[in-house]
Design an enzyme around this catalytic site. Structure first.
Site, short mmCIF file in Angstrom:
data_model
loop_
_atom_site.label_atom_id
_atom_site.label_comp_id
_atom_site.label_asym_id
_atom_site.label_seq_id
_atom_site.Cartn_x
_atom_site.Cartn_y
_atom_site.Cartn_z
N GLY A 42 0.87 -1.18 0.00
CA GLY A 42 0.00 0.00 0.00
C GLY A 42 0.90 1.23 0.00
N ASP A 256 7.60 5.03 -3.44
CA ASP A 256 7.23 5.21 -2.02
C ASP A 256 8.48 5.49 -1.18
OD1 ASP A 256 4.64 4.61 -2.81
OD2 ASP A 256 4.90 2.47 -2.40
N ALA A 286 16.27 0.88 -1.76
CA ALA A 286 15.05 0.04 -1.80
C ALA A 286 15.02 -0.86 -3.03
CB ALA A 286 13.81 0.93 -1.75
#
Ligand code: RIB
Length: 307
Positions: A42, A256, A286
């Site tokens: 999410g 994100d 990431a």
């Protein structure tokens, strides 16, 4: 941790079902994948985890079902030091995303059903007003209804809190929403959808950013994947190159990671260019790991972190 780095994020948590595959299936076809993982995801939650792992004081406003995925959410936030501002709704289910990661290119294709988070309403945001006005940065995306995002941005703007709108996924928004954002952070596809300008390079990105500024955005930070980011305000446009990465494993959640890093840096007083550079730094870590929230770096894994 700095004294004023409180960040409030509004958004969605879902469980990510991620399949790594040599090739994505064509319609009607079944392919054997290489591996599967179920983990926290999410966009809003991923951004909160990124900022929390970097050591900022993070609150995450959302809705969950009352189920095993909700337990996963709470475990994830606890480990990252994120303080949830959450309603559990037994009548609803926590959402899920299906992510297909192409092993060779490390790029992804996603279908998300936001579930309970998709039912966030302006009234939920009103109930969280205290943590929004008490933050130095407020950030949201568009996986929950636009009306909830708009209410959060309006509350933050009214209190002088720096506002970030990550317009992901791209949905139609009016100029009034963009005008509530000090910083709008689309990727190339989202910028194209919002402006009608196809973004294939830096010049296109500058043109798309100009359209978003004309529509009311305070500043545009347009992420360009391996091309870094473009930071464009009313007076100047600057390019931040991406950091070199030895091996990109999974680009899912890179945006994100970038937004989490950007928010932390802005909350700690960095200027937008330095904040975008830090966002690129966080994203570069990431993408070397599989997963989304699970891939976010901790503060000691990121050089030059603003304090
Ligand atoms: O940005 C990546 C995220 O998008 C994934 O975690 C998935 O849940 C979707 O929301």
């Amino acid at each position: 941790m700095s004294g004023n780095d409180a960040i409030t994020i509004l958004g969605v948590f879902v469980a990510d079902a991620a399949f790594r595959t040599a090739r994505r299936p064509r319609p009607g076809e079944t392919v054997l994948g290489e591996s599967f993982a179920l983990g926290p995801g999410g966009k809003g939650s991923n951004q909160a985890v990124a900022a929390g792992r970097l050591g900022a004081r993070v609150r995450f406003v959302t809705r969950l079902g009352d189920d095993a995925f909700a337990d996963l959410a709470e475990r994830t936030w606890r480990e990252a030091g994120v303080e949830p501002v959450v309603g559990r709704d037994p009548a609803s289910a926590t959402g899920a995303a299906c992510i297909l990661v192409d092993v060779a290119s490390a790029d992804n294709a996603i279908v998300i059903c936001p579930g309970a988070g998709g039912e966030l309403a302006p009234a939920d945001v009103d109930a969280a007003a205290e943590v929004i006005v008490g933050a130095s940065v407020f950030m949201t995306q568009l996986e929950q209804p636009v009306a909830a995002a708009a209410r959060g941005l309006a509350i933050a703007r009214g209190a002088g809190v720096t506002t970030i709108l990550n317009p992901a996924p791209a949905v139609e928004v009016d100029d009034a929403l963009l005008a509530l954002a000090d910083v709008v952070t689309p990727n190339e596809a989202e910028a194209a959808a919002l402006t009608g300008v196809g973004v294939g390079g830096l010049d296109d990105a500058r043109r798309a950013a100009a359209v978003l500024l004309a529509r009311g955005a305070g500043r545009v930070v347009l992420t360009l994947g391996a091309g870094g980011a473009l930071v464009q305000g009313p007076d100047r446009s600057e390019h931040v190159p991406a950091f070199a990465v030895e091996r990109v494993v999974d680009t899912t959640g890179a945006g994100d990671a970038f937004n989490g890093g950007l928010a932390v840096a802005l909350a700690r007083g960095a200027d937008p260019l330095a904040a975008a550079r830090f966002g690129c730094r966080v994203a570069a870590v990431a993408v070397t790991r599989p997963g989304t929230a699970a891939a976010m770096p901790w503060a000691d894994e990121v050089a030059d972190a603003p304090t």
